[in-house]
Design an enzyme around this catalytic site. Sequence first.
Site, PDB file in Angstrom:
ATOM      1  CE  LYS A 333      -1.789   1.759  -0.347  1.00 50.20           C
ATOM      2  NZ  LYS A 333      -1.504   0.667  -1.302  1.00 50.20           N
ATOM      3  NE  ARG A 368       5.286  -0.109   1.407  1.00 52.09           N
ATOM      4  CZ  ARG A 368       4.955   1.168   1.282  1.00 52.09           C
ATOM      5  NH1 ARG A 368       3.684   1.546   1.446  1.00 52.09           N
ATOM      6  NH2 ARG A 368       5.869   2.064   0.982  1.00 52.09           N
TER       7      ARG A 368
END
Length: 397
Positions: A333, A368
């Site tokens: 991210k 995840r």
Amino acid sequence: MAGAARKGKAGQSGPAKPKTKSASRAGERESDRRLYLFPEGILSGAAARDAVKAGQALKLAGGPLAFTHIALIERDAKRRASQPFGLPAFERWMAGQPLARRRALAKRLDQLTAARPRFAGLAMDRPRIMGVINVTPDSFSDGGRFLDAGKAIAHGEALVEAGAEILDIGGESTRPGAEPVSADEEIRRVVPVIEALRKTGIALSIDTRHARVMAVAVGAGAKIINDVTALTGDPDSLRVAAASGAGVVLMHMRGEPRTMQKNPRYREAALDLYDYFAERLDTAEAAGLSRRRIAIDPGIGFGKAIAHNQDILNRLALLHGLGCPILLGVSRKSFIAKLSRGEDAGHRLPGSLAAALWGLKAGVQMIRVHDVAETAQAVAVWQALAAGVRPGNPTGP
């Protein structure tokens, strides 16, 4: 020690009561006041076991970690206060509280400490790795690589071989600025992949915000519904999820993908997320979706500036007070690049591993990730070190 908290006997000796406002129960309203319990002093391995045995700590979410301190946080529309306690002092303080408040706080303390139920058939007593399969042309990290069903299936099989215990399959990108995809197109992309990977026996998750996609995917073999809108993006989602029998991940997102990163604002991100999830869990249970089937995901990077992400990650353990397993998605991210040197998505593996291990230290049950093999190795080493082998006993604690 835990028994003292649950019984809450009045009249026990202890230090003077801190000046904290009254509230009916942790994280919920008494008029316009809310109260939260934040576990601190988290221990692992032999230190955790010894502290629990000595009555100086409690297990965190029934797992291998334990906590020795707790921060009592209270806020209303105008004010916020926090009071730190060691656990024995907290339980003595609780014993002097009014009965209704004492019972409510004991319930929240139980939610912090209780073992989590199995999620989609998986025990939540150790970290579980969820591998990502984006069957899309435009996902932020690997857009287009696995749009072809055959390539997506092969990728899923490789992720299982690398150590994934859950596969999260999505047919719509929810990256910042992404355009929506029709349910028909999403179904066309994901169903062949789900049907093929069902044969592996791995737990399959459908990453969607559309009720029709949820229903079709569960029918094809998905055991988990992972919704970035926490079942708010489609008026039929809550009903479909409740009736499906599947595990459900409720994720927090401020706004929607096209606009979520345009100046997101919070009063206090970590506490605001807690309140949001408390409300969504109440709504889900009222609709017949048991809390025992739900996990929560703080949605790092979804409608959050860098400071918001840091606040949430620094206080991840607060979310254990909701009584659900926590799924953490930090892989590749953009906040990693913003905290580092501006690396693109393909060069954020070290930061992804650092953030994932930070989450494990806070007791999250699932992570995840895109890079399963590397994450599995990092988790294995972290678990071995966190187990806390004592000096002079190389075979175990």
